[in-house]
Structure formats: C-alpha cells, structure tokens
Write a protein that holds these residues in place. Structure first.
Motif, short mmCIF file in Angstrom:
data_model
loop_
_atom_site.label_atom_id
_atom_site.label_comp_id
_atom_site.label_asym_id
_atom_site.label_seq_id
_atom_site.Cartn_x
_atom_site.Cartn_y
_atom_site.Cartn_z
N THR A 8 0.85 -1.18 0.00
CA THR A 8 0.00 0.00 0.00
C THR A 8 0.88 1.23 0.00
O THR A 8 1.80 1.35 0.81
CB THR A 8 -0.92 0.02 1.24
OG1 THR A 8 -1.71 -1.17 1.24
CG2 THR A 8 -1.82 1.24 1.21
N LEU A 9 0.62 2.14 -0.93
CA LEU A 9 1.37 3.39 -0.98
C LEU A 9 0.71 4.38 -0.03
O LEU A 9 -0.49 4.61 -0.08
CB LEU A 9 1.38 3.94 -2.40
CG LEU A 9 2.04 3.06 -3.46
CD1 LEU A 9 2.00 3.74 -4.82
CD2 LEU A 9 3.48 2.74 -3.09
N THR A 10 1.50 4.95 0.85
CA THR A 10 0.97 5.91 1.81
C THR A 10 0.77 7.27 1.17
O THR A 10 1.43 7.59 0.17
CB THR A 10 1.93 6.05 3.00
OG1 THR A 10 3.22 6.44 2.52
CG2 THR A 10 2.06 4.72 3.75
N ALA A 11 -0.12 8.03 1.72
CA ALA A 11 -0.37 9.37 1.21
C ALA A 11 0.92 10.19 1.31
O ALA A 11 1.64 10.12 2.31
CB ALA A 11 -1.49 10.04 2.01
N GLY A 12 1.19 10.95 0.26
CA GLY A 12 2.37 11.78 0.27
C GLY A 12 3.66 11.05 -0.04
O GLY A 12 4.75 11.60 0.16
N CYS A 13 3.55 9.81 -0.52
CA CYS A 13 4.77 9.05 -0.84
C CYS A 13 5.50 9.70 -2.01
O CYS A 13 4.91 10.37 -2.85
CB CYS A 13 4.44 7.60 -1.17
SG CYS A 13 3.45 7.40 -2.67
N SER A 14 6.80 9.52 -2.03
CA SER A 14 7.64 10.10 -3.08
C SER A 14 8.01 9.03 -4.10
O SER A 14 7.77 7.83 -3.89
CB SER A 14 8.91 10.68 -2.47
OG SER A 14 9.73 9.62 -1.97
N GLU A 196 -0.47 10.61 -9.97
CA GLU A 196 -0.06 11.44 -11.10
C GLU A 196 0.68 12.69 -10.64
O GLU A 196 1.53 13.22 -11.36
CB GLU A 196 -1.26 11.83 -11.96
CG GLU A 196 -0.86 12.59 -13.22
CD GLU A 196 -2.03 12.91 -14.13
OE1 GLU A 196 -1.79 13.48 -15.22
OE2 GLU A 196 -3.18 12.60 -13.76
N GLU A 197 0.39 13.15 -9.43
CA GLU A 197 1.05 14.38 -8.97
C GLU A 197 2.56 14.22 -8.80
O GLU A 197 3.28 15.21 -8.68
CB GLU A 197 0.43 14.86 -7.65
CG GLU A 197 0.48 13.87 -6.51
CD GLU A 197 -0.80 13.05 -6.39
OE1 GLU A 197 -1.09 12.57 -5.27
OE2 GLU A 197 -1.50 12.88 -7.41
N LEU A 198 3.05 12.98 -8.81
CA LEU A 198 4.49 12.76 -8.71
C LEU A 198 5.20 13.02 -10.04
O LEU A 198 6.42 13.14 -10.08
CB LEU A 198 4.79 11.33 -8.26
CG LEU A 198 4.39 10.96 -6.83
CD1 LEU A 198 4.78 9.51 -6.52
CD2 LEU A 198 5.01 11.90 -5.83
#
Length: 386
Positions: A8-14, A196-198
C-alpha cells in the motif's frame, strides 16, 4: 489488480519511496536474477525474456523499422528479437558520454548465436557504430526499463533520469514525434498505482506495458516531454554529457530559452576525514556545524547523517534528484557517514528539509535536519541548535 504489487502506498509518498518498496519486494520474494541486489537498478526480473517475447505481437513493433532499446539486462531479449526481425537496433551510447545513439550492425550472415551476442554490452563494443546529431534517424518505437509503472502509463525509473533525458534529446534532434510508441517491460509486481502528482513535465510516459503474463495498453493521455527542460540541467550534467552542450548551443542559436539550473560546475566538495564520530551512548546528538560555503553569507545547510557506509556520493545525488532537492553545494563526508546540502538561504533549506522527510537509503533510515548553527526563518527563531 492481477499480478499487482501487494503493498500500500501511503499518502504523500515520493518517487523514491516507491522505488524502495519495489526493490525491497523483489529482493524479499526472490523475483530477480543476476545482477543483485536490484537496488538502484532496473531490476532483471525472472521472466524478463518471456515478457520481451510479447513485443513480437505488437503491430507497432511489426511495422517499425528503427527501434531504440535501453541497455539494461531485462531488455536483452527485446534487443535480440529486434535484430532477429532484421530491424535497425539503436541503443544509447553508454552514459551518453560520446553521443546519443549507437547503431548495432551485425556481421553479414550472422547466426542467432551471434545476434544474441550483438544484443549484449559486448555487441555495443564490437558491433556498433555511433550516430551523430546530424544523423537523419526517425525512431519508430522505444523500449525502456522501469522500476515501477502504472496502468495509466505513469513511469518511474531508477532515479538517474537517463530515459527521460534520452527522449528529450531525441525530441531536440527531431528523431521522435508524438506518434512514436514507448513500451516498457516489467514484472507483474512492478505494475501499481502511481499518483499522477508525482510526475513532472520531464517524465516519460509509456503506451504499452509488457509483463510475463499480459500486455497492457495504457491509452495514456498525458503528453510526453516536448524537449529538453534546460532549467533542470546543471552545469555538472553538461560536463558529464558533452552532447548536451551541442544541443544547448543548437537551441541557443534558435533563440530558445536555454537558461541552466543555478548550480556550480563543482557541486560536490569532499571533506572526508578519518576521525571517528563522537560517542553518544545512544543519546540524540546535535548535527555537526557545516563547512561554510564561500561567498554566501546568508547560506543555510541541511544535514544528512547515519548514511549507510556502503553508500556512494553518486547514489546520494541520485536520491536528491528524485526528490527535487538540488543543493548549491554538496559537501560529502563519507568517513563520518554524513553530508551537508548547502543552500543560498534558510527558507530554501527548510523547503528541502520537508522534501526529504522520511528519507531512507538502501532500506536504512537516515537523519535529516537543519545543520547546527543555521538561522531558520520559518518561525523557529534565530540560531537554533538542533
């Protein structure tokens, strides 16, 4: 999703968080072949040759004349299949030191065994010729490696930016158009949802994903890079990639904005000393006072400590690039397992500090904070000792 990564990718992950999770998962589940460990690499996953075989079923590959494929091991079979189909195989010049493309030219009457050799790094050395900027090459299809990719076509590489850079350079050369197809070959576990924001304007997207079990057509609506973004290019990068200088001069003559990122040619100052770090008896210790950069009286520094002893400065720089943390000067103290990132003012350093929150290297958490004695203009007061 079928064959998807069970994490699971956490919120705000880079981007770097995602790379680390994929690399760790592949190693933990023994999904890789040599070379290992896969960290800081495009993983050579088990089933790579099978995934590459799916290239033959793509109409875009069948109709292609010139195919460019990255040099990594998991794409070796894709390079062989291109040569076997009697298509022109282009590979990147190693680390772009002397140009952009090398054209693989097998000897007349080459057998399958010889073609397989041509598809390796030995083939680049023995059976290739470099192509200059003036070569009238039209690339029909590109195959790139990835660390992670989404079904929407968002792609994350290993963090060095070569695939993105090569595509942007091909745009500048006129070698690709918006009709050029981009394919990536990965293990099923490398397909996951990427926010997508990354993605930035410089990030390359893909049209097809080939895995050992399926072909994914992404129908990616996000436009691909439209050229080199010079404001992201450092003087150091220009020195390492001479062809960039030629493209920079070409675009400068055309009147384009070719202003480079403000970074000195020598961005790394090494001050390795052999004196041991002070003994702390397990207590939190204040970060050391950073070396003072010349000619920057209001400068500030971010301290990175507890860096794994096997880390190379090139790896740290790659991590910093992936998080858009570009220092004015990087002072590397490898013997003390620490580094300082110098910035022109405390406000800039504070922004970078937030970008590096939760940083780990090779699975090991590192210490990131404002260096001791730095002025912080973010409301924490003057001359705070951390």
């Amino acid at each position: 999703m079928e064959g998807g990564l069970t994490l699971t990718l956490t919120a705000g992950c880079s981007k770097w968080d995602i790379r680390q999770k994929v690399w760790d998962y592949i190693e933990k589940n023994n999904l890789a072949d040599f070379p290992r460990p896969v960290h800081h690499r495009i993983p050579n996953f088990k089933g790579a040759a099978q995934a590459c075989e799916r290239l033959k079923g793509l109409q875009e590959f069948q109709g292609a004349t010139n195919v460019k494929i990255n040099p990594d091991t998991p794409q070796k079979n894709a390079r062989f299949l291109t040569l076997e189909a009697r298509k022109t195989l282009l590979v990147p010049t190693p680390r772009l030191r002397s140009g952009l493309f090398n054209k693989i030219t097998p000897p007349p009457g080459a057998t399958k065994e010889v073609l397989r050799i041509c598809a390796t790094s030995q083939g680049v050395r023995n059976y290739s010729v470099p192509l200059g900027l003036d070569a009238a090459v039209q690339v029909d299809l590109i195959v790139v490696g990835s660390v992670a990719v989404s079904e929407k076509g968002w792609r994350i590489g290993k963090g060095e930016g070569f695939a993105d850079m090569e595509y942007a350079m091909m745009v500048a050369m006129g070698a690709v158009t918006d009709q050029t197809i981009v394919v990536t070959v990965v293990h099923d576990c490398q397909v996951l949802d990427i926010p997508e924001e990354l993605l930035g304007d410089h990030d390359l997207t893909v049209d097809y994903i080939l895995t050992p079990t399926r072909v994914i057509k992404t129908d990616c609506a996000r436009p691909k890079p439209t050229g080199i973004i010079w404001s992201k290019i450092s003087h150091e990068m220009m020195e390492k990639i001479p062809i960039l200088k030629k493209l920079w001069d070409k675009e400068r003559r055309l009147g384009k904005d070719v202003t480079l990122k403000d970074e000195p040619d020598s961005s790394v100052k090494s001050t390795n000393h052999t004196s041991p770090s002070p003994h702390t008896n397990g207590e939190a210790r204040p970060p050391p006072v950073p070396p003072k950069p010349a000619d920057h009286k209001d400068s500030a520094a971010v301290y990175i400590g507890d860096i794994p002893s096997t880390t190379r400065v090139s790896e740290l720089k790659s991590i910093l690039r992936s998080r858009d943390a570009f220092p004015l000067q990087l002072t590397w103290q490898g013997a003390q397992r620490r580094a300082f990132l110098n910035y022109s003012d405390p406000a800039h350093a504070q922004v970078v500090l937030e970008k590096l929150e939760g940083l780990n290297i090779g699975g090991h958490p590192v210490r990131v904070e404002m260096a001791r004695g730095q002025r912080n203009r973010g409301g924490l007061g003057e001359e705070q000792s951390m």
